[in-house]
Structures are given as C-alpha cells and as structure tokens.
Design a protein around this motif. Structure first.
Motif, PDB file in Angstrom:
ATOM      1  N   MET A  15       0.841  -1.201   0.000  1.00  0.00           N
ATOM      2  CA  MET A  15       0.000   0.000   0.000  1.00  0.00           C
ATOM      3  C   MET A  15       0.880   1.257   0.000  1.00  0.00           C
ATOM      4  O   MET A  15       0.598   2.216  -0.737  1.00  0.00           O
ATOM      5  N   ALA A  16       1.943   1.242   0.779  1.00  0.00           N
ATOM      6  CA  ALA A  16       2.837   2.403   0.848  1.00  0.00           C
ATOM      7  C   ALA A  16       3.596   2.592  -0.465  1.00  0.00           C
ATOM      8  O   ALA A  16       3.726   3.710  -0.961  1.00  0.00           O
ATOM      9  N   ILE A  17       4.083   1.506  -1.026  1.00  0.00           N
ATOM     10  CA  ILE A  17       4.860   1.593  -2.266  1.00  0.00           C
ATOM     11  C   ILE A  17       4.011   2.141  -3.408  1.00  0.00           C
ATOM     12  O   ILE A  17       4.443   3.012  -4.165  1.00  0.00           O
ATOM     13  N   PHE A  18       2.790   1.602  -3.558  1.00  0.00           N
ATOM     14  CA  PHE A  18       1.967   1.918  -4.729  1.00  0.00           C
ATOM     15  C   PHE A  18       0.895   2.972  -4.466  1.00  0.00           C
ATOM     16  O   PHE A  18       0.136   3.321  -5.362  1.00  0.00           O
ATOM     17  N   GLY A  19       0.799   3.451  -3.246  1.00  0.00           N
ATOM     18  CA  GLY A  19      -0.149   4.511  -2.933  1.00  0.00           C
ATOM     19  C   GLY A  19      -1.597   4.057  -2.854  1.00  0.00           C
ATOM     20  O   GLY A  19      -2.511   4.875  -2.982  1.00  0.00           O
ATOM     21  N   TRP A  20      -1.818   2.786  -2.627  1.00  0.00           N
ATOM     22  CA  TRP A  20      -3.182   2.284  -2.503  1.00  0.00           C
ATOM     23  C   TRP A  20      -3.746   2.681  -1.149  1.00  0.00           C
ATOM     24  O   TRP A  20      -3.091   2.556  -0.117  1.00  0.00           O
ATOM     25  N   LYS A  21      -4.974   3.159  -1.127  1.00  0.00           N
ATOM     26  CA  LYS A  21      -5.627   3.601   0.116  1.00  0.00           C
ATOM     27  C   LYS A  21      -6.285   2.440   0.851  1.00  0.00           C
ATOM     28  O   LYS A  21      -6.448   2.470   2.058  1.00  0.00           O
ATOM     29  N   SER A  22      -6.687   1.426   0.107  1.00  0.00           N
ATOM     30  CA  SER A  22      -7.380   0.273   0.666  1.00  0.00           C
ATOM     31  C   SER A  22      -6.475  -0.949   0.537  1.00  0.00           C
ATOM     32  O   SER A  22      -5.733  -1.074  -0.437  1.00  0.00           O
ATOM     33  N   PRO A  23      -6.567  -1.890   1.457  1.00  0.00           N
ATOM     34  CA  PRO A  23      -5.727  -3.083   1.378  1.00  0.00           C
ATOM     35  C   PRO A  23      -6.185  -4.113   0.338  1.00  0.00           C
ATOM     36  O   PRO A  23      -5.477  -5.079   0.073  1.00  0.00           O
ATOM     37  N   ALA A  24      -7.330  -3.902  -0.285  1.00  0.00           N
ATOM     38  CA  ALA A  24      -7.898  -4.909  -1.184  1.00  0.00           C
ATOM     39  C   ALA A  24      -6.939  -5.306  -2.310  1.00  0.00           C
ATOM     40  O   ALA A  24      -6.729  -6.504  -2.560  1.00  0.00           O
ATOM     41  N   MET A  25      -6.366  -4.347  -3.006  1.00  0.00           N
ATOM     42  CA  MET A  25      -5.477  -4.661  -4.125  1.00  0.00           C
ATOM     43  C   MET A  25      -4.205  -5.333  -3.621  1.00  0.00           C
ATOM     44  O   MET A  25      -3.742  -6.321  -4.200  1.00  0.00           O
ATOM     45  N   ALA A  26      -3.657  -4.835  -2.530  1.00  0.00           N
ATOM     46  CA  ALA A  26      -2.433  -5.412  -1.981  1.00  0.00           C
ATOM     47  C   ALA A  26      -2.664  -6.853  -1.542  1.00  0.00           C
ATOM     48  O   ALA A  26      -1.776  -7.706  -1.695  1.00  0.00           O
ATOM     49  N   GLN A  27      -3.832  -7.139  -1.014  1.00  0.00           N
ATOM     50  CA  GLN A  27      -4.136  -8.502  -0.576  1.00  0.00           C
ATOM     51  C   GLN A  27      -4.153  -9.475  -1.744  1.00  0.00           C
ATOM     52  O   GLN A  27      -3.743 -10.627  -1.597  1.00  0.00           O
ATOM     53  N   LEU A  28      -4.600  -9.027  -2.900  1.00  0.00           N
ATOM     54  CA  LEU A  28      -4.579  -9.903  -4.084  1.00  0.00           C
ATOM     55  C   LEU A  28      -3.151 -10.362  -4.363  1.00  0.00           C
ATOM     56  O   LEU A  28      -2.909 -11.538  -4.638  1.00  0.00           O
ATOM     57  N   TYR A  29      -2.222  -9.423  -4.297  1.00  0.00           N
ATOM     58  CA  TYR A  29      -0.827  -9.755  -4.584  1.00  0.00           C
ATOM     59  C   TYR A  29      -0.198 -10.616  -3.495  1.00  0.00           C
ATOM     60  O   TYR A  29       0.501 -11.578  -3.788  1.00  0.00           O
ATOM     61  N   THR A  30      -0.456 -10.287  -2.228  1.00  0.00           N
ATOM     62  CA  THR A  30       0.162 -11.063  -1.155  1.00  0.00           C
ATOM     63  C   THR A  30      -0.448 -12.463  -1.054  1.00  0.00           C
ATOM     64  O   THR A  30       0.269 -13.429  -0.786  1.00  0.00           O
ATOM     65  N   GLU A  31      -1.735 -12.604  -1.297  1.00  0.00           N
ATOM     66  CA  GLU A  31      -2.364 -13.923  -1.246  1.00  0.00           C
ATOM     67  C   GLU A  31      -1.815 -14.822  -2.346  1.00  0.00           C
ATOM     68  O   GLU A  31      -1.539 -16.002  -2.116  1.00  0.00           O
ATOM     69  N   GLU A  32      -1.658 -14.283  -3.539  1.00  0.00           N
ATOM     70  CA  GLU A  32      -1.111 -15.070  -4.647  1.00  0.00           C
ATOM     71  C   GLU A  32       0.345 -15.446  -4.358  1.00  0.00           C
ATOM     72  O   GLU A  32       0.759 -16.582  -4.582  1.00  0.00           O
ATOM     73  N   ALA A  33       1.113 -14.496  -3.848  1.00  0.00           N
ATOM     74  CA  ALA A  33       2.511 -14.786  -3.501  1.00  0.00           C
ATOM     75  C   ALA A  33       2.581 -15.855  -2.416  1.00  0.00           C
ATOM     76  O   ALA A  33       3.430 -16.759  -2.477  1.00  0.00           O
ATOM     77  N   ASN A  34       1.699 -15.785  -1.435  1.00  0.00           N
ATOM     78  CA  ASN A  34       1.668 -16.794  -0.367  1.00  0.00           C
ATOM     79  C   ASN A  34       1.308 -18.169  -0.912  1.00  0.00           C
ATOM     80  O   ASN A  34       1.871 -19.176  -0.481  1.00  0.00           O
ATOM     81  N   ARG A  35       0.361 -18.228  -1.859  1.00  0.00           N
ATOM     82  CA  ARG A  35       0.001 -19.513  -2.469  1.00  0.00           C
ATOM     83  C   ARG A  35       1.197 -20.125  -3.181  1.00  0.00           C
ATOM     84  O   ARG A  35       1.469 -21.323  -3.050  1.00  0.00           O
ATOM     85  N   ARG A  36       1.916 -19.310  -3.952  1.00  0.00           N
ATOM     86  CA  ARG A  36       3.090 -19.828  -4.656  1.00  0.00           C
ATOM     87  C   ARG A  36       4.167 -20.282  -3.668  1.00  0.00           C
ATOM     88  O   ARG A  36       4.783 -21.339  -3.849  1.00  0.00           O
ATOM     89  N   ARG A  37       4.397 -19.503  -2.614  1.00  0.00           N
ATOM     90  CA  ARG A  37       5.393 -19.864  -1.612  1.00  0.00           C
ATOM     91  C   ARG A  37       5.025 -21.171  -0.917  1.00  0.00           C
ATOM     92  O   ARG A  37       5.861 -22.068  -0.752  1.00  0.00           O
ATOM     93  N   LEU A  38       3.759 -21.298  -0.524  1.00  0.00           N
ATOM     94  CA  LEU A  38       3.317 -22.526   0.149  1.00  0.00           C
ATOM     95  C   LEU A  38       3.437 -23.735  -0.774  1.00  0.00           C
ATOM     96  O   LEU A  38       3.819 -24.823  -0.336  1.00  0.00           O
ATOM     97  N   ALA A  39       3.119 -23.556  -2.042  1.00  0.00           N
ATOM     98  CA  ALA A  39       3.245 -24.653  -3.003  1.00  0.00           C
ATOM     99  C   ALA A  39       4.705 -25.079  -3.136  1.00  0.00           C
ATOM    100  O   ALA A  39       5.003 -26.279  -3.153  1.00  0.00           O
ATOM    101  N   ARG A  40       5.610 -24.100  -3.224  1.00  0.00           N
ATOM    102  CA  ARG A  40       7.045 -24.432  -3.312  1.00  0.00           C
ATOM    103  C   ARG A  40       7.500 -25.178  -2.069  1.00  0.00           C
ATOM    104  O   ARG A  40       8.225 -26.173  -2.153  1.00  0.00           O
TER     105      ARG A  40
END
Length: 70
Positions: A15-40
């Motif tokens: 949110m700080a890096i990209f200036g997003w006011k709501s966590p919704a967009m950031a959560q999309l990215y972190t959830e996908e990254a977490n899925r890939r990490r857990l799969a690995r």
C-alpha cells in the motif's frame, strides 16, 4: 507489486509503495505470492517417503488382460 510480494512485502508495505488507500489490491498480490510460496515449500512432500505412498509391485506373474487364471 508481484515482485515485491514474492520477495516478502506485506499488505501495508505494498500500500505504501503503490499509494493504494485500501488493502484490497495489496491482498490480491500477497495472497497469490503466499500460495506460490506454500506450493514451493510443500512440493517436496510429494516426494517424501515413497515407500508409504507407492503401490507395491505384484509378486508372481501378472496375467494378460482378458485371460482367465489357470
């Protein structure tokens, strides 16, 4: 955002890096990254303890399909 999330950035960091006011967009990215990490991290579990999960080879001869045993 994908690269940052894959490298461990949190929702609030994205949110700080990209200036997003709501966590919704950031959560999309972190959830996908977490899925890939857990799969690995879990992929090795498919290879662990082959003896317990493999089907044993048959003892004796295997008959041809469609032929009755003698």
């Amino acid at each position: 955002a994908t690269r940052a999330a894959d490298n461990g950035a949190t929702v609030h960091q994205l949110m700080a890096i990209f200036g997003w006011k709501s966590p919704a967009m950031a959560q999309l990215y972190t959830e996908e990254a977490n899925r890939r990490r857990l799969a690995r991290e879990a992929a090795h579990m498919l290879l662990m303890n082959n003896e317990r999960t493999s089907i044993p080879s048959p003892s004796g001869k295997v008959r041809e399909p469609g032929r009755k045993p003698k």
